[in-house]
Every structure is written in structure tokens, then in C-alpha cells.
Design a protein around this motif. Structure first.
Motif, PDB file in Angstrom:
ATOM      1  N   MET A   1      -7.490  -6.227  37.102  1.00 32.03           N
ATOM      2  CA  MET A   1      -6.688  -7.386  37.429  1.00 32.03           C
ATOM      3  C   MET A   1      -6.917  -8.434  36.354  1.00 32.03           C
ATOM      4  SD  MET A   1      -7.148  -9.875  40.728  1.00 32.03           S
ATOM      5  CE  MET A   1      -8.913  -9.807  40.810  1.00 32.03           C
ATOM      6  N   ALA A   2      -5.868  -8.918  35.749  1.00 29.99           N
ATOM      7  CA  ALA A   2      -5.955 -10.008  34.792  1.00 29.99           C
ATOM      8  C   ALA A   2      -5.867 -11.315  35.554  1.00 29.99           C
ATOM      9  CB  ALA A   2      -4.818  -9.910  33.793  1.00 29.99           C
ATOM     10  N   SER A   3      -6.643 -12.286  35.103  1.00 26.15           N
ATOM     11  CA  SER A   3      -6.687 -13.524  35.862  1.00 26.15           C
ATOM     12  C   SER A   3      -6.769 -14.721  34.945  1.00 26.15           C
ATOM     13  CB  SER A   3      -7.889 -13.515  36.792  1.00 26.15           C
ATOM     14  OG  SER A   3      -8.052 -14.767  37.376  1.00 26.15           O
ATOM     15  N   ASN A   4      -6.107 -15.794  35.355  1.00 25.71           N
ATOM     16  CA  ASN A   4      -6.262 -17.060  34.670  1.00 25.71           C
ATOM     17  C   ASN A   4      -7.370 -17.876  35.317  1.00 25.71           C
ATOM     18  OD1 ASN A   4      -4.148 -16.449  32.982  1.00 25.71           O
ATOM     19  ND2 ASN A   4      -2.633 -17.461  34.249  1.00 25.71           N
ATOM     20  N   ASP A   5      -7.469 -17.800  36.614  1.00 25.07           N
ATOM     21  CA  ASP A   5      -8.432 -18.572  37.385  1.00 25.07           C
ATOM     22  C   ASP A   5      -9.063 -17.668  38.429  1.00 25.07           C
ATOM     23  OD1 ASP A   5      -9.297 -21.130  37.088  1.00 25.07           O
ATOM     24  OD2 ASP A   5      -7.621 -22.046  38.136  1.00 25.07           O
ATOM     25  N   LEU A   6     -10.370 -17.435  38.320  1.00 23.14           N
ATOM     26  CA  LEU A   6     -11.056 -16.533  39.226  1.00 23.14           C
ATOM     27  C   LEU A   6     -12.269 -17.237  39.812  1.00 23.14           C
ATOM     28  CD1 LEU A   6     -11.084 -13.545  40.206  1.00 23.14           C
ATOM     29  CD2 LEU A   6     -12.671 -13.112  38.349  1.00 23.14           C
ATOM     30  N   MET A   7     -12.436 -17.145  41.137  1.00 26.28           N
ATOM     31  CA  MET A   7     -13.587 -17.749  41.804  1.00 26.28           C
ATOM     32  C   MET A   7     -14.184 -16.729  42.763  1.00 26.28           C
ATOM     33  SD  MET A   7     -12.757 -21.701  41.895  1.00 26.28           S
ATOM     34  CE  MET A   7     -14.332 -21.967  42.460  1.00 26.28           C
ATOM     35  N   VAL A   8     -15.513 -16.747  42.862  1.00 27.33           N
ATOM     36  CA  VAL A   8     -16.231 -15.850  43.759  1.00 27.33           C
ATOM     37  C   VAL A   8     -17.182 -16.690  44.601  1.00 27.33           C
ATOM     38  CG1 VAL A   8     -17.830 -13.907  43.911  1.00 27.33           C
ATOM     39  CG2 VAL A   8     -16.109 -13.947  42.109  1.00 27.33           C
ATOM     40  N   GLY A   9     -17.165 -16.440  45.914  1.00 26.95           N
ATOM     41  CA  GLY A   9     -18.080 -17.132  46.812  1.00 26.95           C
ATOM     42  C   GLY A   9     -18.973 -16.137  47.521  1.00 26.95           C
ATOM     43  N   LEU A  10     -20.216 -16.524  47.734  1.00 25.26           N
ATOM     44  CA  LEU A  10     -21.195 -15.670  48.396  1.00 25.26           C
ATOM     45  C   LEU A  10     -21.871 -16.474  49.494  1.00 25.26           C
ATOM     46  CD1 LEU A  10     -23.075 -13.125  48.564  1.00 25.26           C
ATOM     47  CD2 LEU A  10     -24.496 -14.262  46.859  1.00 25.26           C
ATOM     48  N   GLU A  11     -21.941 -15.907  50.700  1.00 22.15           N
ATOM     49  CA  GLU A  11     -22.620 -16.561  51.821  1.00 22.15           C
ATOM     50  C   GLU A  11     -23.595 -15.565  52.412  1.00 22.15           C
ATOM     51  OE1 GLU A  11     -23.718 -17.845  55.668  1.00 22.15           O
ATOM     52  OE2 GLU A  11     -22.296 -16.213  55.508  1.00 22.15           O
ATOM     53  N   ARG A  24      -6.055 -17.281  41.010  1.00 21.39           N
ATOM     54  CA  ARG A  24      -4.806 -18.027  40.870  1.00 21.39           C
ATOM     55  C   ARG A  24      -4.179 -17.573  39.559  1.00 21.39           C
ATOM     56  NH1 ARG A  24      -5.270 -24.186  40.595  1.00 21.39           N
ATOM     57  NH2 ARG A  24      -5.764 -23.710  38.451  1.00 21.39           N
ATOM     58  N   ALA A  25      -3.069 -16.901  39.666  1.00 18.56           N
ATOM     59  CA  ALA A  25      -2.375 -16.369  38.487  1.00 18.56           C
ATOM     60  C   ALA A  25      -1.593 -17.473  37.785  1.00 18.56           C
ATOM     61  CB  ALA A  25      -1.442 -15.243  38.904  1.00 18.56           C
ATOM     62  N   TRP A  26      -1.144 -17.201  36.588  1.00 16.00           N
ATOM     63  CA  TRP A  26      -0.403 -18.202  35.811  1.00 16.00           C
ATOM     64  C   TRP A  26       0.907 -18.597  36.486  1.00 16.00           C
ATOM     65  CZ3 TRP A  26       4.402 -16.866  33.959  1.00 16.00           C
ATOM     66  CH2 TRP A  26       4.718 -15.514  33.976  1.00 16.00           C
ATOM     67  N   THR A  27       1.377 -17.747  37.402  1.00 13.85           N
ATOM     68  CA  THR A  27       2.607 -18.063  38.136  1.00 13.85           C
ATOM     69  C   THR A  27       2.354 -19.054  39.269  1.00 13.85           C
ATOM     70  OG1 THR A  27       2.231 -16.219  39.651  1.00 13.85           O
ATOM     71  CG2 THR A  27       3.576 -15.773  37.704  1.00 13.85           C
ATOM     72  N   LYS A  31      -4.267 -15.128  45.371  1.00 11.32           N
ATOM     73  CA  LYS A  31      -4.659 -13.911  46.080  1.00 11.32           C
ATOM     74  C   LYS A  31      -6.124 -14.045  46.471  1.00 11.32           C
ATOM     75  CE  LYS A  31      -1.737 -10.869  43.297  1.00 11.32           C
ATOM     76  NZ  LYS A  31      -1.755  -9.705  42.398  1.00 11.32           N
ATOM     77  N   PHE A  32      -6.463 -13.511  47.637  1.00  7.94           N
ATOM     78  CA  PHE A  32      -7.841 -13.550  48.103  1.00  7.94           C
ATOM     79  C   PHE A  32      -8.243 -12.188  48.650  1.00  7.94           C
ATOM     80  CE2 PHE A  32      -6.348 -17.884  48.449  1.00  7.94           C
ATOM     81  CZ  PHE A  32      -7.387 -18.597  47.866  1.00  7.94           C
ATOM     82  N   TRP A  33      -9.484 -11.815  48.398  1.00  8.15           N
ATOM     83  CA  TRP A  33     -10.075 -10.602  48.949  1.00  8.15           C
ATOM     84  C   TRP A  33     -11.411 -10.992  49.554  1.00  8.15           C
ATOM     85  CZ3 TRP A  33      -7.874 -11.060  44.207  1.00  8.15           C
ATOM     86  CH2 TRP A  33      -6.737 -10.281  43.962  1.00  8.15           C
ATOM     87  N   ALA A  34     -11.749 -10.413  50.686  1.00  9.11           N
ATOM     88  CA  ALA A  34     -13.016 -10.728  51.338  1.00  9.11           C
ATOM     89  C   ALA A  34     -13.741  -9.442  51.715  1.00  9.11           C
ATOM     90  CB  ALA A  34     -12.776 -11.567  52.585  1.00  9.11           C
ATOM     91  N   SER A  35     -15.053  -9.538  51.700  1.00  7.70           N
ATOM     92  CA  SER A  35     -15.883  -8.402  52.059  1.00  7.70           C
ATOM     93  C   SER A  35     -17.065  -8.918  52.877  1.00  7.70           C
ATOM     94  CB  SER A  35     -16.390  -7.722  50.790  1.00  7.70           C
ATOM     95  OG  SER A  35     -17.356  -6.744  51.100  1.00  7.70           O
TER      96      SER A  35
END
Length: 79
Positions: A1-11, A24-27, A31-35
């Protein structure tokens, strides 16, 4: 996946460890994915067995990498 803005959170919680990956893509589309994985080595919000807790964190990160198609471990840094 190509990305302009990527964030990862860990709890890290007493009952489960959660990882969320957001893009957050350039458009402008987001999109969000959770595990989530069961937490071991943590009692009442405190890490009591570091080795076991770390194994659970790595499992959750690996699962999130698979779901999001992002190599999280290669781009980790503390904010």
C-alpha cells in the motif's frame, strides 16, 4: 500500500492489545485497519511479565501488518 500519511496506534491493556493503522491518501480518502489480540503478562494495567507481554505485542503488530499490508516494524518511532 502506498501512502502519503500513515499513522499507527498501539494500546496495551490488561485484557487485550490493540493496534490500529490509518492511512490518508492524496485523494483525501481515509482507510483504517484494526487488530486485537488477547493480552498476557499484564495485570491491572501494569506489565508484570515483560517477555510474555512483548510476545503479545509482536503478535498484534504482525496481525495488523498482514491486514493493512504495511510494514509497521520497519517504520516505528516514538512520537
Amino acid at each position: 500500500m502506498a501512502s502519503n500519511d500513515l499513522m499507527v496506534g498501539l494500546e496495551i491493556g490488561t485484557s487485550k492489545i490493540c493496534v490500529v493503522v490509518g492511512e490518508r491518501a492524496w485523494t483525501g480518502r481515509r482507510k483504517f485497519w484494526a487488530s486485537g489480540r488477547p493480552s498476557r503478562g499484564v495485570r491491572k494495567g501494569e506489565i508484570v511479565d515483560f517477555e510474555t507481554a512483548m510476545k503479545c505485542v509482536l503478535e498484534a503488530l504482525s496481525d495488523a501488518e498482514t491486514k493493512s499490508d504495511v510494514m509497521i516494524k520497519g517504520c516505528l518511532r516514538l512520537a
